[in-house]
Design a protein around this motif. Structure first.
Motif, mmCIF file in Angstrom:
data_model
loop_
_atom_site.group_PDB
_atom_site.id
_atom_site.type_symbol
_atom_site.label_atom_id
_atom_site.label_comp_id
_atom_site.label_asym_id
_atom_site.label_seq_id
_atom_site.Cartn_x
_atom_site.Cartn_y
_atom_site.Cartn_z
ATOM 1 N N ALA A 124 -8.227 6.308 -4.700
ATOM 2 C CA ALA A 124 -6.789 6.133 -4.091
ATOM 3 C C ALA A 124 -5.685 5.283 -4.802
ATOM 4 O O ALA A 124 -4.758 5.904 -5.079
ATOM 5 N N GLU A 125 -5.972 4.401 -5.337
ATOM 6 C CA GLU A 125 -5.000 3.757 -6.016
ATOM 7 C C GLU A 125 -4.786 4.275 -7.425
ATOM 8 O O GLU A 125 -3.816 4.200 -7.973
ATOM 9 N N TYR A 175 -4.629 3.468 8.580
ATOM 10 C CA TYR A 175 -4.930 3.633 7.314
ATOM 11 C C TYR A 175 -4.685 5.062 6.842
ATOM 12 O O TYR A 175 -5.245 5.905 7.487
ATOM 13 N N LYS A 176 -4.132 5.378 5.807
ATOM 14 C CA LYS A 176 -4.230 6.772 5.230
ATOM 15 C C LYS A 176 -3.866 6.623 3.693
ATOM 16 O O LYS A 176 -2.860 6.237 3.499
ATOM 17 N N THR A 183 1.589 5.250 8.511
ATOM 18 C CA THR A 183 0.278 5.080 8.226
ATOM 19 C C THR A 183 0.643 4.602 6.637
ATOM 20 O O THR A 183 1.671 4.716 6.056
ATOM 21 N N PHE A 184 -0.491 3.989 6.297
ATOM 22 C CA PHE A 184 -0.481 3.127 5.223
ATOM 23 C C PHE A 184 -1.637 3.116 4.364
ATOM 24 O O PHE A 184 -2.656 3.228 4.983
ATOM 25 N N HIS A 210 -3.111 -6.388 6.031
ATOM 26 C CA HIS A 210 -3.770 -5.652 5.104
ATOM 27 C C HIS A 210 -4.045 -4.195 5.796
ATOM 28 O O HIS A 210 -4.090 -4.293 6.923
ATOM 29 N N ALA A 211 -4.044 -3.140 4.754
ATOM 30 C CA ALA A 211 -4.473 -1.953 5.471
ATOM 31 C C ALA A 211 -5.884 -1.585 4.706
ATOM 32 O O ALA A 211 -5.810 -1.449 3.490
ATOM 33 N N PRO A 212 -6.878 -1.762 5.691
ATOM 34 C CA PRO A 212 -8.333 -2.025 5.039
ATOM 35 C C PRO A 212 -8.767 -0.657 4.370
ATOM 36 O O PRO A 212 -9.231 -0.555 3.050
ATOM 37 N N HIS A 213 -9.150 0.366 5.088
ATOM 38 C CA HIS A 213 -9.646 1.702 4.456
ATOM 39 C C HIS A 213 -9.651 2.857 5.633
ATOM 40 O O HIS A 213 -9.175 2.729 6.814
#
Length: 347
Positions: free
Chosen positions: A61-62, A249-250, A258-259, A323-326
């Motif tokens: 994703a990154e 999370y998205k 969403t993040f 944080h936004a985990p997964h």
């Protein structure tokens, strides 16, 4: 006197019957085993597999975020270059038309030798004045020709630049699509593993809780009033990030509802008037390094995790990050040292 007669052997027919019965019993046992309920998978093994897949998904994703950011930049650059090419072509056409008009006028006026025109002219003064104009016209023609060549050179260069940008855009788009497909593949694999579990165990893995619903990582909603005060624009970033607690999370998302991990950092700091790069890897290079010891962190610092720096959270104080985990989880807090820290950056 003892008998030495050999024991009576079973007949071949009896042996055949017994063997057939044994085979039937084995077959029936196999059928029963085949139709029996499948063994419950080991939750810990499934969790380990899912955690690994979700980590790989976040890495992809990154990569997607970086490719998308580059593709967006290239799109803008290509549009600008194509506009320049269009304007340059219009200027070139205008210069060529002007040069043609001057050349045609000179041809019409210069059909007779200049000295003969002067001898035949009934008004020498008028002819000399016209001759001066023709000389200026010739100069104008030369200037126009030089401008035409320079404009053609610029136009060719702009076309080459535009072609190079479009070619890079094609490569970036392919990288973008590959990363997107990789993300979706990892998520499908993780879902296949999760489907082996009960709903309770499945949710426990995704939300980081045990079967009884107890948080295995700090995930209770944090009250900002219980945290140490942040300074300057970091205070705004911390407040905004904490306001997103509970948002899903998205992957590939940067808000507002969403993040993903780096998207949350970009969103929070943008509200504070600070522009951050889109990926966690790029975020690991901005601001000032604070090292990797979280005891030196201040509220608002970005905490970058793992050797490849594919995850990021924001330090909020009291040994916590938000944080936004997964996928399957929500924006929440955890202990700052839950994951291996790569670097800490102060904005």
């Amino acid at each position: 006197m003892a008998s030495h007669r050999r024991p009576k052997q079973p007949s071949r027919a009896r042996v055949a019957v017994l063997t057939g019965a044994a085979a039937t019993a084995v077959a029936l046992t196999a059928q029963v085993a085949a139709h029996a309920a499948p063994a419950q998978p080991n939750k810990d093994e499934v969790k380990a597999q899912v955690d690994k897949l979700l980590e790989e998904q976040e890495q992809a994703a990154e990569k997607y975020n970086g490719a998308k950011e580059r593709a967006d930049q290239l799109h803008k650059q290509a549009d600008q270059l194509q506009d320049q090419v269009a304007r340059g072509q219009a200027q070139l056409t205008e210069l060529a038309a002007g040069l043609s008009a001057v050349a045609a006028d000179e041809y019409r006026q210069g059909g007779v030798d200049a000295s003969m025109q002067l001898m035949l002219s009934s008004d020498p003064d008028a002819y000399l004045a016209r001759a001066s104009s023709l000389e200026q016209a010739a100069g104008t023609q030369a200037d126009t020709l030089r401008a035409l060549k320079e404009q053609q050179r610029r136009l060719d260069q702009q076309k080459q630049e535009a072609a190079a940008v479009l070619a890079e855009l094609d490569r970036s788009t392919q990288t973008l699509n590959d990363a997107k497909n990789d993300v979706q593949h990892k998520l499908q694999e993780a879902q296949t593993q999760l489907n082996k579990l009960s709903v309770a165990d499945r949710n426990a893995i995704l939300r980081g809780t045990d079967a009884g619903g107890t948080a295995s990582r700090s995930s209770a909603r944090v009250d900002p009033s219980t945290l140490p005060a942040a300074a300057g624009y970091a205070a705004t970033a911390v407040r905004v990030a904490l306001d997103q607690q509970g948002d899903p999370y998205k992957w590939g998302s940067g808000g507002p509802d969403t993040f993903d991990c780096s998207g949350l950092m970009v969103y929070a700091y943008a509200k504070a008037g600070v522009s951050l790069p889109r990926t966690s890897q790029e975020q690991a290079t901005v601001g000032t390094s604070v090292g990797s010891d979280w005891h030196n962190a201040q509220p608002g610092d970005l905490v970058i995790y793992f050797g490849d720096r594919h995850h990021v959270g924001m330090y909020i104080g009291n040994g916590l990050v938000v944080h936004a985990p997964h996928t399957g989880d929500v924006v929440k807090t955890m202990k700052v040292d839950t994951l291996p820290i790569s670097t800490i950056r102060r904005m």
